[in-house]
Design an enzyme around this catalytic site. Structure first.
Site, mmCIF file in Angstrom:
data_model
loop_
_atom_site.group_PDB
_atom_site.id
_atom_site.type_symbol
_atom_site.label_atom_id
_atom_site.label_comp_id
_atom_site.label_asym_id
_atom_site.label_seq_id
_atom_site.Cartn_x
_atom_site.Cartn_y
_atom_site.Cartn_z
ATOM 1 N N ASN A 86 6.390 -9.956 -4.051
ATOM 2 C CA ASN A 86 6.542 -8.876 -5.043
ATOM 3 C C ASN A 86 8.002 -8.452 -5.149
ATOM 4 O OD1 ASN A 86 3.949 -7.699 -6.282
ATOM 5 N ND2 ASN A 86 3.365 -8.137 -4.163
ATOM 6 N N GLY B 187 7.422 -11.068 0.843
ATOM 7 C CA GLY B 187 8.291 -10.489 -0.170
ATOM 8 C C GLY B 187 8.170 -11.118 -1.543
ATOM 9 N N LEU C 192 4.127 3.402 8.306
ATOM 10 C CA LEU C 192 3.840 4.649 7.598
ATOM 11 C C LEU C 192 5.165 5.326 7.241
ATOM 12 C CD1 LEU C 192 1.390 6.458 6.841
ATOM 13 C CD2 LEU C 192 1.746 7.654 9.010
ATOM 14 N N ILE C 193 5.239 5.858 6.025
ATOM 15 C CA ILE C 193 6.487 6.505 5.587
ATOM 16 C C ILE C 193 6.550 7.913 6.202
ATOM 17 C CG2 ILE C 193 7.776 7.328 3.566
ATOM 18 C CD1 ILE C 193 7.663 4.231 3.879
ATOM 19 N N HIS D 145 -0.914 -1.483 -3.770
ATOM 20 C CA HIS D 145 -1.992 -1.808 -2.837
ATOM 21 C C HIS D 145 -2.912 -2.831 -3.500
ATOM 22 C CE1 HIS D 145 -4.522 -1.111 0.632
ATOM 23 N NE2 HIS D 145 -5.561 -1.150 -0.189
HETATM 24 C C1 GRF Z 1 0.768 -7.282 -1.521
HETATM 25 O O1 GRF Z 1 -0.545 -7.725 -1.662
HETATM 26 C C2 GRF Z 1 0.834 -5.782 -1.679
HETATM 27 O O2 GRF Z 1 -0.161 -5.267 -2.485
HETATM 28 C C3 GRF Z 1 0.625 -5.288 -0.286
HETATM 29 O O3 GRF Z 1 1.241 -6.238 0.533
HETATM 30 C C4 GRF Z 1 1.280 -7.503 -0.116
HETATM 31 C C5 GRF Z 1 2.696 -7.972 -0.073
HETATM 32 O O4 GRF Z 1 2.817 -9.297 -0.505
HETATM 33 N N1 GRF Z 1 1.075 -3.931 -0.143
HETATM 34 P P1 GRF Z 1 4.242 -9.915 -0.737
HETATM 35 O O5 GRF Z 1 5.009 -9.788 0.577
HETATM 36 O O6 GRF Z 1 4.894 -9.165 -1.841
HETATM 37 O O7 GRF Z 1 4.001 -11.349 -1.079
#
Ligand code: GRF
Length: 188
Positions: A15, A13, A90-91, A107
């Site tokens: 991001n 988490g 998957l959504i 992504h």
């Molecule tokens: C990120 O690299 C994002 O692009 C992908 O999953 C990863 C999540 O990383 N969809 P984090 O949990 O936000 O550290």
């Protein structure tokens, strides 16, 4: 009018954390993260959200197929944008239909390359490395009913050195995600 976001995350988490903190520190952005949803009760993302006093919801497989509890929660919190941040399920169609063009994903590669089922986390960066790519990057896109196929909103690239390891690629790409995801979400 402010935008109300639900974050969906299955893993660390990082991001999700960047988005929560950014929009809390900048109320003038008019974006409020109101819920964090996870499919994994042990996800670091859930703990991170709880530490910040953000409401969380763990979805179980059984509810995911129909989504009654989830849709009720999203509705009760008046969510108008769903932001996937490392969410691995998957959504389903009902969610895409309930939030048309209101679900986005990030992504860690330049789609359409290195996307699709099984292409997540280190698998992506190892494939990029194995192919000898000279660049990788991030793709932010709308979500439809297939993995990594909705229309692209934003991409940014990083140059790669032949000596870069998959871990180094992952780190640089993640930094790029942190710098850009909130900005794109803000602009939607
Ligand atoms: C990120 O690299 C994002 O692009 C992908 O999953 C990863 C999540 O990383 N969809 P984090 O949990 O936000 O550290």
């Amino acid at each position: 009018m402010s935008k109300r976001i639900a974050l969906f995350a299955s893993g660390t988490g990082s991001n999700a954390r960047v988005l929560i903190d950014r929009f809390r520190e900048h109320p003038e952005d008019g974006v409020e993260v109101v819920l964090l949803v996870s499919n994994k009760s042990t996800a670091g993302a859930l703990m991170m959200a709880a530490e910040r006093g953000l409401p969380t919801l763990v979805v179980k497989r059984a509810d995911w197929t129909e989504g009654k509890e989830l849709l009720r929660a999203l509705d009760a919190l008046r969510v108008d944008l769903i932001v996937l941040a490392g969410f691995l399920w998957l959504i389903p169609a009902y969610l895409v239909q309930a939030y048309p063009n209101k679900i986005v994903n990030i992504h860690p590669a330049l789609l359409p390359k290195y996307g699709g089922k099984g292409m997540y986390g280190r698998h992506v960066h190892e494939a990029v490395k194995a192919a000898g790519e000279v660049e990788s990057g991030i793709t932010i896109h709308y979500v439809d009913e297939n993995y990594d196929e909705g229309s692209i909103i934003y991409q940014a690239a990083v140059r790669l050195d032949p000596e870069d390891t998959a871990e180094q690629i992952a780190e640089r790409v993640l930094r790029l995600e942190h710098g850009n995801y909130w900005r794109v979400v803000y602009g939607l």
